[in-house]
Design a protein around this motif. Structure first.
Motif, short mmCIF file in Angstrom:
data_model
loop_
_atom_site.label_atom_id
_atom_site.label_comp_id
_atom_site.label_asym_id
_atom_site.label_seq_id
_atom_site.Cartn_x
_atom_site.Cartn_y
_atom_site.Cartn_z
N SER A 124 0.23 1.21 -2.85
CA SER A 124 -0.67 0.08 -3.12
C SER A 124 0.04 -1.08 -3.78
O SER A 124 -0.20 -2.24 -3.44
CB SER A 124 -1.82 0.54 -4.02
OG SER A 124 -2.68 1.40 -3.31
N LYS A 125 0.90 -0.80 -4.74
CA LYS A 125 1.51 -1.87 -5.51
C LYS A 125 2.79 -2.40 -4.85
O LYS A 125 3.27 -3.46 -5.23
CB LYS A 125 1.83 -1.39 -6.93
CG LYS A 125 0.64 -0.78 -7.66
CD LYS A 125 -0.56 -1.72 -7.79
CE LYS A 125 -1.72 -1.02 -8.48
NZ LYS A 125 -2.92 -1.88 -8.57
N GLY A 179 -5.21 -6.38 -10.95
CA GLY A 179 -4.06 -5.53 -10.68
C GLY A 179 -3.74 -5.52 -9.20
O GLY A 179 -3.47 -4.48 -8.62
N TYR A 180 -3.77 -6.71 -8.61
CA TYR A 180 -3.51 -6.88 -7.18
C TYR A 180 -2.07 -7.36 -7.02
O TYR A 180 -1.57 -8.11 -7.86
CB TYR A 180 -4.41 -7.98 -6.60
CG TYR A 180 -5.85 -7.63 -6.38
CD1 TYR A 180 -6.49 -6.70 -7.18
CD2 TYR A 180 -6.57 -8.28 -5.38
CE1 TYR A 180 -7.83 -6.42 -6.97
CE2 TYR A 180 -7.92 -7.99 -5.18
CZ TYR A 180 -8.54 -7.07 -5.97
OH TYR A 180 -9.86 -6.79 -5.77
N PRO A 181 -1.41 -6.99 -5.91
CA PRO A 181 -0.09 -7.57 -5.67
C PRO A 181 -0.19 -9.06 -5.40
O PRO A 181 -1.26 -9.58 -5.05
CB PRO A 181 0.40 -6.82 -4.43
CG PRO A 181 -0.79 -6.19 -3.81
CD PRO A 181 -1.82 -6.02 -4.88
N PRO A 221 -10.38 -0.95 2.61
CA PRO A 221 -10.65 -2.32 3.04
C PRO A 221 -10.08 -2.65 4.42
O PRO A 221 -10.77 -3.29 5.23
CB PRO A 221 -9.98 -3.17 1.95
CG PRO A 221 -9.89 -2.28 0.76
CD PRO A 221 -9.74 -0.88 1.28
N PHE A 222 -8.84 -2.25 4.69
CA PHE A 222 -8.23 -2.63 5.96
C PHE A 222 -8.97 -2.00 7.14
O PHE A 222 -9.27 -2.67 8.13
CB PHE A 222 -6.75 -2.21 5.97
CG PHE A 222 -6.03 -2.56 7.24
CD1 PHE A 222 -5.85 -3.89 7.61
CD2 PHE A 222 -5.54 -1.56 8.08
CE1 PHE A 222 -5.17 -4.21 8.79
CE2 PHE A 222 -4.86 -1.87 9.25
CZ PHE A 222 -4.69 -3.21 9.61
N VAL A 258 2.35 -9.53 -0.11
CA VAL A 258 1.60 -8.60 0.76
C VAL A 258 2.05 -8.87 2.20
O VAL A 258 1.91 -9.99 2.69
CB VAL A 258 0.08 -8.81 0.61
CG1 VAL A 258 -0.68 -7.97 1.63
CG2 VAL A 258 -0.36 -8.44 -0.81
N PRO A 299 -7.77 -8.76 3.60
CA PRO A 299 -8.21 -7.37 3.86
C PRO A 299 -7.21 -6.33 3.39
O PRO A 299 -7.45 -5.13 3.57
CB PRO A 299 -8.36 -7.33 5.38
CG PRO A 299 -7.49 -8.43 5.89
CD PRO A 299 -7.41 -9.47 4.83
N LEU A 300 -6.10 -6.77 2.80
CA LEU A 300 -5.07 -5.83 2.35
C LEU A 300 -5.12 -5.59 0.84
O LEU A 300 -4.31 -4.86 0.30
CB LEU A 300 -3.69 -6.33 2.79
CG LEU A 300 -3.55 -6.40 4.33
CD1 LEU A 300 -2.31 -7.18 4.73
CD2 LEU A 300 -3.52 -4.99 4.92
N HIS A 301 -6.09 -6.26 0.17
CA HIS A 301 -6.32 -6.00 -1.25
C HIS A 301 -7.47 -5.00 -1.40
O HIS A 301 -8.04 -4.55 -0.43
CB HIS A 301 -6.64 -7.31 -1.97
CG HIS A 301 -5.46 -8.23 -2.06
ND1 HIS A 301 -4.41 -8.01 -2.90
CD2 HIS A 301 -5.16 -9.38 -1.40
CE1 HIS A 301 -3.51 -8.97 -2.76
NE2 HIS A 301 -3.93 -9.82 -1.85
N ALA A 358 0.54 -2.59 0.12
CA ALA A 358 -0.78 -3.22 0.09
C ALA A 358 -1.85 -2.19 -0.27
O ALA A 358 -1.93 -1.14 0.37
CB ALA A 358 -1.11 -3.84 1.46
N PRO A 359 -2.65 -2.50 -1.28
CA PRO A 359 -3.69 -1.54 -1.69
C PRO A 359 -4.74 -1.29 -0.61
O PRO A 359 -5.29 -0.20 -0.53
CB PRO A 359 -4.31 -2.19 -2.93
CG PRO A 359 -3.89 -3.62 -2.92
CD PRO A 359 -2.62 -3.70 -2.15
N GLY A 360 -5.01 -2.30 0.22
CA GLY A 360 -6.05 -2.15 1.24
C GLY A 360 -5.72 -1.12 2.31
O GLY A 360 -6.61 -0.69 3.04
N MET A 361 -4.45 -0.70 2.38
CA MET A 361 -4.07 0.32 3.35
C MET A 361 -4.45 1.72 2.88
O MET A 361 -4.55 2.63 3.68
CB MET A 361 -2.57 0.28 3.63
CG MET A 361 -2.05 -0.99 4.25
SD MET A 361 -2.84 -1.36 5.84
CE MET A 361 -2.35 0.06 6.82
N ARG A 362 -4.61 1.88 1.57
CA ARG A 362 -4.98 3.18 0.98
C ARG A 362 -4.01 4.29 1.39
O ARG A 362 -4.40 5.25 2.06
CB ARG A 362 -6.42 3.58 1.33
CG ARG A 362 -7.49 2.55 1.10
CD ARG A 362 -7.54 1.93 -0.28
NE ARG A 362 -7.60 2.87 -1.37
CZ ARG A 362 -6.77 2.80 -2.44
NH1 ARG A 362 -5.82 1.89 -2.54
NH2 ARG A 362 -6.89 3.66 -3.41
#
Lengths: 409, 409
Positions: free
Chosen positions: A250-251, A46-48, B282-283, A53, B73-75, A254-258
């Motif tokens: 996230s979707k 479920g990753y972009p 992650p980021f 990104v 790092p953005l996932h 970017a999910p990694g930014m939270r």
């Protein structure tokens, strides 16, 4: 060189809180994560899509942020962009007819943290939680830390079946059984089914919340990724502050930014904030604000929706071509996922064969409280893989499937 | 254009969990935060000195990270730097004689999240928590969400008074009263007193934990900021896995990055991870790993310690010069804070006068469960303000104080 340890049994040594005893009854979270062989096509994630990104734009956002603000976004409080992020979320919600004040909005580290905070402040061990069946596996993992009492409401092509839900509620009320305190729903492009709740059912659901005295957690993670239109939010129909609206970047970034949020009644939002002890991620929030100020967000969403629509069509066309006739699925109107029913096949048993063939999916069982119900389903994601990979992955999976259902061919 | 709302009373509408009833008994968190007038000298802030926040280096770290890794790092998962951050923390701990495996270490969004997760999995409403009195106000805010039962152990120039603690424990045991399940301590450069636990007391404390069957939460946020040396960690003396070691990069890199950790017995760490629902940032973690790989961290720490030592000396010298004779304080051996006793003065009442004069501090009451005990204390921070501001701020505060104690001059 290992530190010397005593021989005391660790399990006996730790007096865990009685409040977390439910967590020990369940499998550890994350069982649905597979170890993927090298080169495996990821129809599970479920990753972009990587090209969507905005890595370069986020880099520029950080450079601009730190050039302009120096140390400010690196302290606990101080970046002028942090309140701007909140204002931007308020404006976007307003454009969707949800009008909330600053005190009715909490920026969270993604949607999952919002769900956990809500569960934390609203659930007791005897609380009944209504959920879609199937639903987002990480939400299940959150709720089961708090309660064992659920009402699973089935989903069809038009989303949660509110007529059946009403029957369940009426029946419980008549029998004097406890009614749910909350309903967790993903009304738009649901995870995992990809279905979207019809407008009629949305109205029905909000009325049920009032009639049967429960709160609605509206998880809108995919709400801005409709291929053609964006359905009216439950929160926009919410006359009595019964809806907690959960959003996420996230979707769509970017999910990694939270970065996510929850919007709802002020007292509830304030209470959630008391239990949010991560001190709010100033750098991530300021970076996101910096990214947003240099992005035409509507244009971005249009591009994302068009791209995912195209990827979805590639997947549906590959499914038509390569999957056995006995298999069926819902055609999504947005989001990331296609939910596939494969009668007669245990998809958990199918997975190792698929991985060996070079394609990954998520077995349906992880989306159900009673995992047996998901045995003959699987979730495919068209978000991460390229169209070529989708075509190839579905073909590979079709071959594995066909071998597993000899009688159907 | 506000969304129409019903007239239902919000407070009555929400069925909060019984488990959070304690949170409603207390003042909301953050009461210790002051609104500062423009230009006010911040002797209140536990923030790193702006020139020591590596804003330029973090910018380069992000540029290098995103240039090299693109979207990884953005996932949710995927950056190779994320496991490297964990390895680096393991190595740093090993250099301080704490040897933990990957499964005995959880990277958290700062120390405060670690404290909250620990409280979450270990505390029941009837659990006794032992704390230093005074202690870190945000830890108090966490614990009081879980229990009302505390053992406050006084602190002197050599830190927590383990002899008194032992008496308390012996007395409770004799009387059949419940013993504490955990002790929360900041053994090195304590917040707020700036004191450091002596080696003898460290050994005593670890022995007490074994004898009286409690766990120690060792909050080491300031442990690498000793002016001359770094005392042996409690975790390094921990033969029976009774110590949970909490660390943070907030005070030595930047708090806005939200990177901390907790190290302890594997079963405990695993359990903590089940309740961490923010999906791991992650980021932020990959950025920190990128920063670290291009930083001589020991050199950085030496520079930080020398700078804070100099700022501390400036503050102590200003205190000698400008504060009335009746006032006393501990001389810190590291960290960010000086704890000042001002007999006869209610420091909460003093604060508005100080703010009006252009200097901020934190009244002592916020560091005590029984706020009355902190009435005549205040916490000064030498970390954020420049030496010139420290000199001027202490002078201003001394003037306000002298006016408030006419009889002492």
């Amino acid at each position: 060189m290992m530190h010397e340890r005593g021989t005391v049994n660790v399990k006996q040594q730790f007096p865990f809180s009685k409040d977390i005893s439910l967590a020990f009854k369940n499998d550890p979270p994350g069982q649905w994560l597979s170890v993927l062989p090298e080169g495996c096509i990821r129809l599970n994630s479920g990753y972009p899509a990587p090209p969507l990104v905005p890595s370069k734009e986020l880099k520029s956002a950080v450079v601009r942020l730190l050039d302009e603000e120096g140390d400010l976004p690196l302290h606990y409080i101080g970046s002028p962009r942090i309140p701007k992020l909140k204002e931007w979320i308020q404006k976007r919600l307003a454009s969707r007819d949800v009008h909330v004040s600053e005190d009715e909005l909490l920026v969270t580290a993604g949607a999952c943290q919002a769900i956990d905070l809500i569960a934390r402040v609203l659930l007791d061990a005897d609380t009944v939680v209504a959920i879609e069946s199937p639903t987002y596996m990480e939400a299940l993992e959150v709720f089961r830390n708090y309660t064992e009492h659920y009402l699973g409401v089935p989903v069809d092509a038009n989303g949660l079946q509110t007529e059946i839900f009403e029957e369940m509620l009426r029946d419980r009320k008549e029998k004097g059984l406890p009614l749910p305190r909350i309903l967790y729903t993903i009304p738009t492009s649901q995870n995992p089914t990809g279905t979207t709740l019809s407008l009629e059912r949305r109205e029905h659901l909000v009325a049920l919340a009032e009639q049967y005295d429960f709160l609605i957690l509206e998880d809108d993670a995919y709400g801005e990724l409709g291929f053609t239109d964006k359905p009216r939010l439950l929160k926009a129909m919410d006359r009595y502050n019964r809806v907690l609206h959960i959003g996420s970047l996230s979707k769509v970034v970017a999910p990694g930014m939270r970065v996510g949020w929850v919007a709802g009644a002020e007292e509830l939002i304030t209470t959630l904030s008391w239990f949010k002890k991560d001190l709010n991620h100033p750098f991530a929030q300021a970076t996101m604000a910096s990214f947003i100020e240099s992005t035409d967000f509507d244009e971005r969403l249009n591009h994302l929706s068009a791209t995912y629509h195209s990827k979805c069509k590639a997947m549906l066309s590959a499914l038509e071509q390569h999957f056995p006739d006995s298999v069926s699925w819902y055609a999504p109107e947005g989001g990331y996922f296609v939910w596939v029913e494969v009668p007669g096949i245990d998809t958990a048993e199918l997975l190792p064969k698929a991985l060996a063939a070079g394609v990954a999916f998520v077995p349906g069982k992880y989306f159900f409280l009673n995992q047996e119900e998901g045995k003959h389903y699987l979730r495919l994601s068209f978000s991460y893989a390229s169209e070529e990979e989708i075509e190839r992955g579905v073909q590979l999976l079709g071959e594995v499937l066909s071998k597993s259902i000899p009688e159907s061919n």
